[in-house]
Design an enzyme around this catalytic site. Structure first.
Site, short mmCIF file in Angstrom:
data_model
loop_
_atom_site.label_atom_id
_atom_site.label_comp_id
_atom_site.label_asym_id
_atom_site.label_seq_id
_atom_site.Cartn_x
_atom_site.Cartn_y
_atom_site.Cartn_z
N LYS A 114 -7.29 1.52 -2.94
CA LYS A 114 -6.88 1.12 -1.59
C LYS A 114 -7.01 2.29 -0.62
O LYS A 114 -7.43 2.12 0.53
CB LYS A 114 -5.45 0.58 -1.59
CG LYS A 114 -4.95 0.15 -0.21
CD LYS A 114 -5.81 -0.94 0.42
CE LYS A 114 -5.40 -1.27 1.85
NZ LYS A 114 -4.14 -2.02 1.95
N LYS B 166 -0.46 5.61 8.40
CA LYS B 166 0.26 5.75 7.13
C LYS B 166 -0.73 5.90 5.98
O LYS B 166 -0.58 6.77 5.10
CB LYS B 166 1.14 4.52 6.90
CG LYS B 166 1.86 4.51 5.55
CD LYS B 166 2.22 3.11 5.10
CE LYS B 166 1.01 2.34 4.64
NZ LYS B 166 1.34 1.02 4.03
N SER C 278 0.86 -1.19 0.00
CA SER C 278 0.00 0.00 0.00
C SER C 278 0.89 1.23 0.00
O SER C 278 1.54 1.53 1.00
CB SER C 278 -0.91 -0.01 1.24
OG SER C 278 -1.82 -1.08 1.18
#
Length: 296
Positions: free
Chosen positions: A175, A243, A101
């Site tokens: 995502k 994150k 990711s």
């Protein structure tokens, strides 16, 4: 006579919480798997399942038709692919499938640099956590060329359900959307359950009561139960959720999109990390909100 397409030889770079069960499933499905991890011991856990373990990512990728990366963030992907000599040993036509990711702009940059070397690229991050990785039920969001997506189908089919959502970088955008919804919904469930507890209701019974209504969701079922049980053992850490929220905020800024809700939750997860919750499950945002209300 029916001709069958031979299965690609795979390299899996990054054998962590997600990489291990995914690589194990690929081994068990009969793929030839070359594995590498920064700490070799993690990769060696795959040897009983038939994986060949290597000391460097370049060695693992050298013989592969399809290289899967499952790394911490964009900087790690950059380092493993371009700084550790991995790409220099790839054959023309090799397909790199980045299932990490990272930011969409990083995915586009990596794809362009690989294309200059004659190497193809898909960004294909996943959702479903370790449970989905173990069961082979991951949601796989891919960005890239349709032909490359088809080349990866035999591996994707072992890991879950794959959807090509657009050109390079689109998988990472999907995502980010997933993580925005997950992170924000965790906060909504936590705040709602804490409100009920403060008011005198039984959180567990409230969760049961709203199951099946419009407020029901997988987050309510899975993470809501963790909140009721005060079970915040790490499955997906606060640091990882933070994150992803930061990547979403950064990407929104790059494309001129105002994302006030995601920006607020980025701050909440950051404060949770600052208050010592970094390595707990992301559902531990509940603890940050409970602390704000003197309910810990």
């Amino acid at each position: 006579m029916t001709l069958t397409t031979p299965r690609p030889i795979l390299a899996v770079l990054g054998i962590g919480m997600m990489g291990h069960p995914m690589a194990r499933r690929l081994c068990e499905a009969g793929f030839t798997v070359h594995a590498w991890n920064r700490s070799r011991a993690k990769a060696e856990r795959l040897q009983p399942f038939g994986a060949q373990v290597h000391d460097t990512p370049a060695q693992a990728a050298a013989a592969a038709d399809l290289v899967i990366t499952l790394l911490e963030d964009g900087r790690a992907v950059e380092d493993v692919l371009f700084q550790q000599g991995t790409t220099s040993g790839l054959r023309a036509g090799t397909l790199v499938v980045d299932m990490s990711s990272i930011q969409p702009r990083q995915a586009r940059d990596h794809a362009a640099r690989l294309a200059a070397m004659g190497v193809q690229h898909l960004d294909a991050p996943v959702s479903g956590g370790t449970v989905g990785a173990e069961a082979g039920t991951l949601a796989i969001m891919a960005g890239g060329k349709p032909a490359d997506f088809e080349r990866a189908q035999s591996a994707f089919a072992v890991l879950g359900r794959a959807t090509l959502v657009g050109p390079t970088g689109a998988g990472q955008l999907a995502k980010l959307a997933n993580q925005m919804i997950v992170g924000i919904t965790i906060g909504a469930v936590a705040e709602a359950l804490l409100l009920c507890e403060r008011g005198g209701a039984d959180m567990g019974k409230v969760r049961q009561a709203i199951t099946g209504g419009f407020a029901d969701s997988r987050i309510l079922q899975v993470h809501g139960q963790r909140m009721v049980d005060r079970d915040f053992a790490k499955r997906a850490a606060i640091t990882v959720q933070l994150k992803d929220m930061r990547n979403a905020v950064a990407t929104a800024g790059e494309i001129g999109f105002d994302a006030p809700i995601t920006t607020l939750f980025e701050k909440l997860y950051a404060e949770a990390a600052e208050h010592g919750l970094s390595d707990l499950d992301h559902s531990a945002l509940f603890m940050e909100l409970a602390s704000r209300n003197g309910m810990c």
